[in-house]
Scaffold this active site. Structure first.
Site, PDB file in Angstrom:
ATOM      1  CB  SER A   1      -0.915   0.011   1.232  1.00 43.83           C
ATOM      2  OG  SER A   1      -0.141   0.001   2.426  1.00 43.83           O
ATOM      3  CB  CYS A   2       3.714   2.287   1.669  1.00 48.29           C
ATOM      4  SG  CYS A   2       2.644   2.380   3.116  1.00 48.29           S
ATOM      5  CG  LEU A   3       7.798   0.720  -0.562  1.00 49.96           C
ATOM      6  CD1 LEU A   3       8.983  -0.203  -0.792  1.00 49.96           C
ATOM      7  CD2 LEU A   3       8.247   1.982   0.138  1.00 49.96           C
TER       8      LEU A   3
ATOM      9  CE  LYS B   1      -0.638   5.270  -0.660  1.00 46.82           C
ATOM     10  NZ  LYS B   1      -0.272   6.605  -0.093  1.00 46.82           N
ATOM     11  CG  ASP B   2       4.142   6.602  -0.338  1.00 46.22           C
ATOM     12  OD1 ASP B   2       2.941   6.873  -0.535  1.00 46.22           O
ATOM     13  OD2 ASP B   2       4.577   6.210   0.754  1.00 46.22           O
TER      14      ASP B   2
END
Length: 462
Positions: A287-289, A291-292
């Site tokens: 959910s993070c890398l 997307k970020d």
């Protein structure tokens, strides 16, 4: 306007009625970040209310369960619910009215352009603004959702001020407090963080949030709002860079007949580099890398800066699942009509999250090459079936291998390391492509299977 640089934690008087004894804390959002934050503050002795618009999630939390697979977090959550130190509710307004600290922990998913979707943040901000308007006390609103630099000040603050008819810094506090959690260890990362970053628009708000975090023993940094937002992106994009670099080196090593493990281990011994996240695989997901990286690239482009590094990271990550297929085809030939087992569908082992999992592009490419895919994951299959309902699914790893012409390990579940001769003998062609370098090559080969791995270019002595 340029952001102010980091400044030392200020010393000064802290409002005693806000920081002495247990606080009432409202956490908006019952996802990974929200529940980890709620359980952390519950364990520190505060009274926590988790507000979420999803009635199913609220019921799950109030029964002592977690909406996602995170065993340690769920155990501690159940204790807090039983002890009435934590509750969940769909009444966001009431929960925020009763609280002294309100943490906004809603999702900020990617839009097709790569830009973050701020609609959940806007909706939460409007609800919190209503609570501020109906309250006489000074509340501290804390943004914990990941948002690109400038969002808290340009999006959240105006909504809070217009909806509450109060001025930030005077009528209520506003802070940015990024999270640095890993799925699978969310509670540990909350209780024992590598650092706590408190960004604030005014000294009083920052002081209060720093005091709330006083029991957490870690390095603490004070910044302005925009710097705190950027720290999160700088951290995650660097992790993505290390993973992509490891994959580039590994892909070259396998073609040179070199085992990349030794190369990357030696490189990681350099204190300027370090060993963490310097491990080859099928790419980063979750959910993070992804997307970020996309969001920061888009944010930079909006200000006229084209980040070629971030573009390269995404390109390498998109290409990496094909590396496993290349290894398999090199051993068994074209995949048309062949049965390929895929073990692990979550973005990594130990979680049930399939967001940005490399299993999707992996399976998609296998199907495009005419392979018949059978898949298994201990926890993520219900979610993955909704995304790819037409492939075959097995009830166990052993059943997944039965009759397979080859296998690709996509996620590093511990139970896959226990596979051996009994399971491999059920394969038509016992070839194992280790997409996460989590298996023991010698153990696999002693069990009668051919081991191939990302960056594993072991060559027999000439």
């Amino acid at each position: 306007m340029l952001s102010r640089s980091l400044f030392a934690a200020p010393k000064g008087l802290i409002s005693p009625q806000l920081v002495q004894g247990p606080m009432k804390i409202c956490v908006v959002g019952a996802g990974y970040v929200g529940l980890a934050t709620a359980v952390m503050f519950g364990k520190l002795g505060h009274d926590v209310s988790v507000a979420d618009i999803d009635d199913t999630r609220v019921r799950t939390v109030n029964s002592g369960g977690s909406p996602f697979y995170e065993p340690q977090l769920e155990r501690e959550l159940a204790k807090l619910v039983k002890g009435r130190k934590l509750k969940a509710t769909t009444e966001v307004l009431r929960s925020a009215i009763e609280a002294r600290f309100v943490f906004i922990c809603v999702q900020t998913p990617s839009l097709p352009s790569g830009r973050i979707d701020t609609r959940p943040v806007k909706s939460a901000s409007k609800d919190v603004a209503k609570a501020l308007r109906q309250s006489d006390d000074f509340k501290v609103v804390v943004m914990k959702s990941t948002v690109v630099p400038g969002t808290t000040d340009s999006v959240v603050r105006p909504l809070l001020e217009s909806g509450s008819e109060k001025v930030a810094g005077a009528g209520f506090g506003l802070c940015m407090n990024p999270e640095f959690l890993q799925e699978g260890s969310a509670l540990k990362d909350s209780m024992e963080p590598s650092r706590v970053v408190v960004g604030s628009m005014d000294k009083r708000s920052g002081d209060l949030l720093m005091k709330l975090y006083a029991p957490i023993k870690s390095e603490k940094l004070r910044t302005d709002l925009r710097t705190a937002e950027m720290i999160k992106y700088a951290s995650n994009c660097f992790l993505a860079t290390k993973i992509s670099y490891a994959n580039e080196i590994a892909d070259m090593c396998v073609r040179f007949g070199i085992d990349s493990d030794t190369v990357l281990k030696a490189a990681g011994m350099d204190p300027r580099i370090g060993p963490l996240f310097l491990k080859p695989g099928l790419g980063f997901g979750g959910s993070c890398l992804p997307k970020d990286v996309k969001a920061l690239k888009d944010r930079a482009r909006a200000d006229g800066y084209d980040s070629r590094l971030l573009s390269a990271l995404l390109m390498i990550n998109d290409r990496q699942p094909v590396e496993a297929i290349w290894l398999l085809e090199r051993e068994i030939g074209p995949l048309a009509g062949k049965r390929v087992a895929v073990l692990g569908l979550a973005f990594k082992g130990g979680v049930d999250d399939i967001r940005e999992t490399r299993a999707v592009p992996l399976v998609t490419e296998l199907l495009a090459r005419g392979a018949r895919v059978v898949a298994f994951d201990p926890m993520a299959m219900p979610s993955f079936i909704k995304v790819m309902p037409t492939i075959e699914y097995a009830d166990s790893a052993a059943d997944c291998l039965k009759g397979a012409d080859g296998c690709i390990v996509q996620a590093d579940w511990t139970e896959f390391r226990a596979l051996g001769k009994k399971e491999f003998s059920r394969m038509r062609s016992p070839v194992i492509v280790d997409g996460r370098r989590s298996l023991d090559p010698s153990k696999v080969e002693r069990a009668g299977a051919k081991y191939l791995g990302i960056g594993y270019g072991h060559r027999s002595p000439d």
